[in-house]
Design a protein around this motif. Sequence first.
Motif, PDB file in Angstrom:
ATOM      1  N   PHE A  41      21.640  66.343  -5.246  1.00 38.07           N
ATOM      2  CA  PHE A  41      20.966  67.468  -4.372  1.00 38.07           C
ATOM      3  C   PHE A  41      20.205  68.448  -5.247  1.00 38.07           C
ATOM      4  O   PHE A  41      19.245  68.936  -4.488  1.00 38.07           O
ATOM      5  CB  PHE A  41      22.203  68.261  -3.611  1.00 38.07           C
ATOM      6  CG  PHE A  41      22.944  67.413  -2.604  1.00 38.07           C
ATOM      7  CD1 PHE A  41      24.103  67.104  -2.784  1.00 38.07           C
ATOM      8  CD2 PHE A  41      22.114  67.239  -1.434  1.00 38.07           C
ATOM      9  CE1 PHE A  41      24.786  66.351  -2.003  1.00 38.07           C
ATOM     10  CE2 PHE A  41      23.050  66.492  -0.405  1.00 38.07           C
ATOM     11  CZ  PHE A  41      24.247  66.036  -0.799  1.00 38.07           C
ATOM     12  N   THR A  42      20.119  68.129  -6.316  1.00 38.39           N
ATOM     13  CA  THR A  42      19.154  69.196  -7.289  1.00 38.39           C
ATOM     14  C   THR A  42      18.030  68.445  -7.807  1.00 38.39           C
ATOM     15  O   THR A  42      17.419  69.113  -8.389  1.00 38.39           O
ATOM     16  CB  THR A  42      20.134  69.960  -8.369  1.00 38.39           C
ATOM     17  OG1 THR A  42      20.644  69.340  -9.120  1.00 38.39           O
ATOM     18  CG2 THR A  42      21.197  70.912  -7.482  1.00 38.39           C
ATOM     19  N   SER A  43      18.648  67.181  -8.091  1.00 38.45           N
ATOM     20  CA  SER A  43      17.355  66.498  -8.788  1.00 38.45           C
ATOM     21  C   SER A  43      16.015  66.538  -8.169  1.00 38.45           C
ATOM     22  O   SER A  43      15.979  66.410  -6.774  1.00 38.45           O
ATOM     23  CB  SER A  43      17.671  64.956  -9.066  1.00 38.45           C
ATOM     24  OG  SER A  43      17.966  64.472  -8.007  1.00 38.45           O
ATOM     25  N   LYS A  44      15.008  66.657  -8.943  1.00 41.91           N
ATOM     26  CA  LYS A  44      13.832  66.814  -8.221  1.00 41.91           C
ATOM     27  C   LYS A  44      13.100  65.303  -8.399  1.00 41.91           C
ATOM     28  O   LYS A  44      12.852  64.941  -9.627  1.00 41.91           O
ATOM     29  CB  LYS A  44      12.856  67.736  -9.234  1.00 41.91           C
ATOM     30  CG  LYS A  44      13.609  69.237  -8.970  1.00 41.91           C
ATOM     31  CD  LYS A  44      13.041  70.114 -10.194  1.00 41.91           C
ATOM     32  CE  LYS A  44      13.984  69.931 -11.462  1.00 41.91           C
ATOM     33  NZ  LYS A  44      14.868  70.773 -11.627  1.00 41.91           N
ATOM     34  N   PRO A  45      12.438  64.872  -7.450  1.00 34.98           N
ATOM     35  CA  PRO A  45      11.759  63.629  -7.716  1.00 34.98           C
ATOM     36  C   PRO A  45      10.624  63.651  -8.365  1.00 34.98           C
ATOM     37  O   PRO A  45       9.749  62.570  -8.402  1.00 34.98           O
ATOM     38  CB  PRO A  45      11.666  63.341  -6.134  1.00 34.98           C
ATOM     39  CG  PRO A  45      11.716  64.699  -5.227  1.00 34.98           C
ATOM     40  CD  PRO A  45      12.599  65.421  -5.928  1.00 34.98           C
ATOM     41  N   THR A  46      10.049  64.897  -8.627  1.00 28.84           N
ATOM     42  CA  THR A  46       8.828  64.803  -9.236  1.00 28.84           C
ATOM     43  C   THR A  46       8.958  64.589 -10.568  1.00 28.84           C
ATOM     44  O   THR A  46       8.026  64.704 -11.336  1.00 28.84           O
ATOM     45  CB  THR A  46       8.053  66.442  -8.922  1.00 28.84           C
ATOM     46  OG1 THR A  46       9.014  67.210  -9.227  1.00 28.84           O
ATOM     47  CG2 THR A  46       7.745  66.318  -7.522  1.00 28.84           C
ATOM     48  N   SER A  47      10.227  64.591 -11.402  1.00 27.19           N
ATOM     49  CA  SER A  47      10.387  64.639 -13.001  1.00 27.19           C
ATOM     50  C   SER A  47      11.037  63.407 -13.089  1.00 27.19           C
ATOM     51  O   SER A  47      12.276  63.325 -13.539  1.00 27.19           O
ATOM     52  CB  SER A  47      10.885  65.683 -13.468  1.00 27.19           C
ATOM     53  OG  SER A  47      12.055  66.116 -12.775  1.00 27.19           O
ATOM     54  N   PRO A  48      10.301  62.115 -13.016  1.00 26.05           N
ATOM     55  CA  PRO A  48      10.890  60.947 -13.321  1.00 26.05           C
ATOM     56  C   PRO A  48      11.054  60.931 -15.063  1.00 26.05           C
ATOM     57  O   PRO A  48      10.171  61.602 -15.754  1.00 26.05           O
ATOM     58  CB  PRO A  48      10.023  59.747 -13.266  1.00 26.05           C
ATOM     59  CG  PRO A  48       8.534  60.603 -13.080  1.00 26.05           C
ATOM     60  CD  PRO A  48       8.958  61.830 -12.877  1.00 26.05           C
ATOM     61  N   PRO A  49      11.988  60.379 -15.555  1.00 23.92           N
ATOM     62  CA  PRO A  49      11.936  60.384 -17.026  1.00 23.92           C
ATOM     63  C   PRO A  49      10.950  59.744 -17.719  1.00 23.92           C
ATOM     64  O   PRO A  49      10.809  58.379 -17.924  1.00 23.92           O
ATOM     65  CB  PRO A  49      13.498  59.515 -17.347  1.00 23.92           C
ATOM     66  CG  PRO A  49      13.614  58.930 -16.180  1.00 23.92           C
ATOM     67  CD  PRO A  49      12.933  59.615 -15.211  1.00 23.92           C
TER      68      PRO A  49
END
Lengths: 375, 195, 322
Positions: A41-49
């Motif tokens: 729920f908190t991961s942001k799709p905009t920051s891929p590793p």
Amino acid sequence: MPIAIGLEGSANKLGVGIILHPSSSTPSSPHDSAHSEDEAFTSKPTSPPVQILANLRHTFVSPPGTGFLPKDTAAHHRRWVVRLTKQALKQARIQLEDVDCICYTKGPGMGAPLGAVAIAARTLSQLWDKPLIGVNHCVGHIEMGRAITGAENPVVLYVSGGNTQVIAYSAQRYRIFGEALDIAVGNCLDRFARVLNISNDPAPGYNIEQLAKDGKCLLELPYAVKGMDVSFSGILARVEELARRLTTTTSTNPWLDPDTGLDITKSDLCFTLQETVFAMLVEITERAMAHVGAQQVLIVGGVGCNERLQQMMGIMASERGGSVYATDERFCIDNGIMIAHAGLLAHGKGFETKLEESTFTQRFRTDEVLVNWRD
Amino acid sequence: MEELVTLTLPHLPLHPLFLSLFTNLENASFLRQQLLDGNQEFEYAFLDARMLLSENHVLAACFRALNDWQRGRLRSRNVHSEIVFSLSPNNNIAESFRRFGISDTTTDLLAIKVSTSSEFTAESVRTHLSQHVQADSVLFSDEAIRRGADLARIRKVYKAGGDGGKVNGAAGTGGGAALDGVEGFILGTMALKGS
Amino acid sequence: MPRALSITTHNASLGEAPLTPEWHSRTVASETAAHKMSFTAVPTASNSYQLNDSNEVQPLHSLPPPFTTTSSPGQTSSTKLIRQGAEALLYYTHFLSPSLPCALKYRPPKSYRHPILDKRLTRARILAEARVLVRCKREGVSVPAVLGAGWEEGWIAIEWVNGSTVRDAIFGRKTWRQENQASYEGGEKDLVGLMHKIGCAVGKLHQVGVIHGDLTTSNLMLRPTVSGAEGGEEPSATSAATPFDGTITLIDFGLAAQSSQEEDRAVDLYVLERAFGSTHPEVEHLFPEVLKAYGESYKGAKVVLRKLEDVRMRGRKKSMIG
């Protein structure tokens, strides 16, 4: 898995970076329930590793008391670019076929150095038959800062030898809320260093910072904040005067701090300058934060390495209930990886710079770029 | 019967002001002499009421004096003399007394006592004034002050434009105290004094 | 696998001296103070609180003396926080008497600044604002009066202006039109009248050598005129009341400066133009009326209007090199 090479040379730092972005089809799913609750729920799709495969840099350092001239800087870049590129490829352990595009700094910056790097980029592009991506230097700093720190939507303070801007993202543009009206803060610091013959190695700003740590006396400098903008030429003129005065001070002609009776030193001047210009920068950043209702600040650019600036910004942000993000010298200072990163983001949306259009330009405003990799 | 009004300035509740307005003053010289002698029984601000524009004008001077007193930055001898000094647009203490303070020819007098200790009450002040001020008592009010104001002289001292045209730009607020142009300018000038 | 960024880096090693000690990218974390704009529950060290009319707790200690004390019993005045800007806190309170409402603007110390610099700046800004306001008052520009100032402590007490902001008046016009449909026939005449008033007010300001620095429709007030008051408008028995009656009064001079430069005046107008564009796009087409009235308000105004075209062209400012 797209890989990009980034070439940066808008000022006296030549950087070559190689970056890898995982492709969107890679199954590193944030929705997988096997992972912990908060990730889903908190991961942001905009920051891929992203993976930094190589980040090399070589700086052209001019002797103390001088600045770096475009002609000499361009020569330096030409001398080092092939070596750095080869080394980068070796470190990254990739094949030519793996590279998806060649990214280079289109601007803003100094003409001749930018040109040297653009030529290198075009050469690689034609040699390897890879598309070219012209990148805005400021956008490079911003995107790298966001990626490294994870700051979602901060107000960005971009401060370097050539730029001073307060930026906030809105509707696919990095909008400039405030800026320096005449010279950049880094430029002000660099030129001050020259008058005092402070070493340029590794960077004048770094040496000013170290000297300032021993400074105690706060002299008076003009404080030029005009609404959301700042101006440094008046401060520079005044601090240069003070610096010249210092060089003529002797035991028979002393210059004493009226409060303590101690001699005014180089450190005091460095301290005075930093406290004043940094306060100005924090002030306009705060204004922007209040204006847009932001809680986060991201500091990028060479001057962003300065710990005192970070500390002051931190105090301001915490009093507002916010926080400050900063990167270390690998990313603050001009580098190739940020160009590769920003270039690859654009390329992912289909952006490409045709050979005929692969020019470079001294003036390239941050808000001219369509940031279509964000919504 | 002495008319005495007690007013408390917002934010300075510990030091109420006792104000007494007089007309047809007969012993101005005597009162002035008490001040010059530094007679401790006569610690008052004695103001030439004709140099006062309005109640706000008076109160602003009182606020400035009291606040400076509390902050430890009196420029004159005491808080009462500071009231007189606060009326002045410049830093010349002697001049402020000449312009706003009591003179031998003063006929309209505003006496102000700041309650600096519990020793001073409305009653004690009223009594003392009735004993020593030979004049007719008038109830202090904004209207009474405005009635007796010498506008031309006041304007001149504050350099507020003799023609009246320039300063009267702002309309009244329509409710509560209406600060017209001259009054507003004078209060602002007093606020900036010494800066 | 954690979602955190995985960064594998290699540093430059080609004859380059090591720079600053190896840091790792980090957040310069800060304590989050639970700052709420309504100040309902701010954890503070002091115990001096006061309950206001609506029973909200307010930490009055954040104000400098003499405003730290609670009001004396019997007085109804209470100090209320109205707005918390980046630079200053705005309070509603009373000054000199319970019947004189005032706007108390306080510039608290900024801990990130060196204390000497901080004091210097606060003092300079309070004085600048006060001086500009008093100067405007002297020259007959419609601004609120300065009632008092404590420049060492960082406060200025300004006359409270009754009425509504132009911003609210424009927003409220729609409702007003709906309610008064039968009687009002003016088309956009009321708006045009408003624009003219604004143009004249700004013209007057510029004419006396002052730049506002932050012209928005929130900083323009419509102060109701008392009929017969000096300097007020002639009340017309026949004209119906509109939401734009009253005198335009300029407020919030926190960014104001004394200048007669055409460039500065043009930028002042440009800021207002942009404010209309972003806040009131539906009446933006009438902004030329503001400029028209401005152009006729003083000699030299027309030159400023030409300068305004240059300012528009430039967008923000000139590009930075490098």
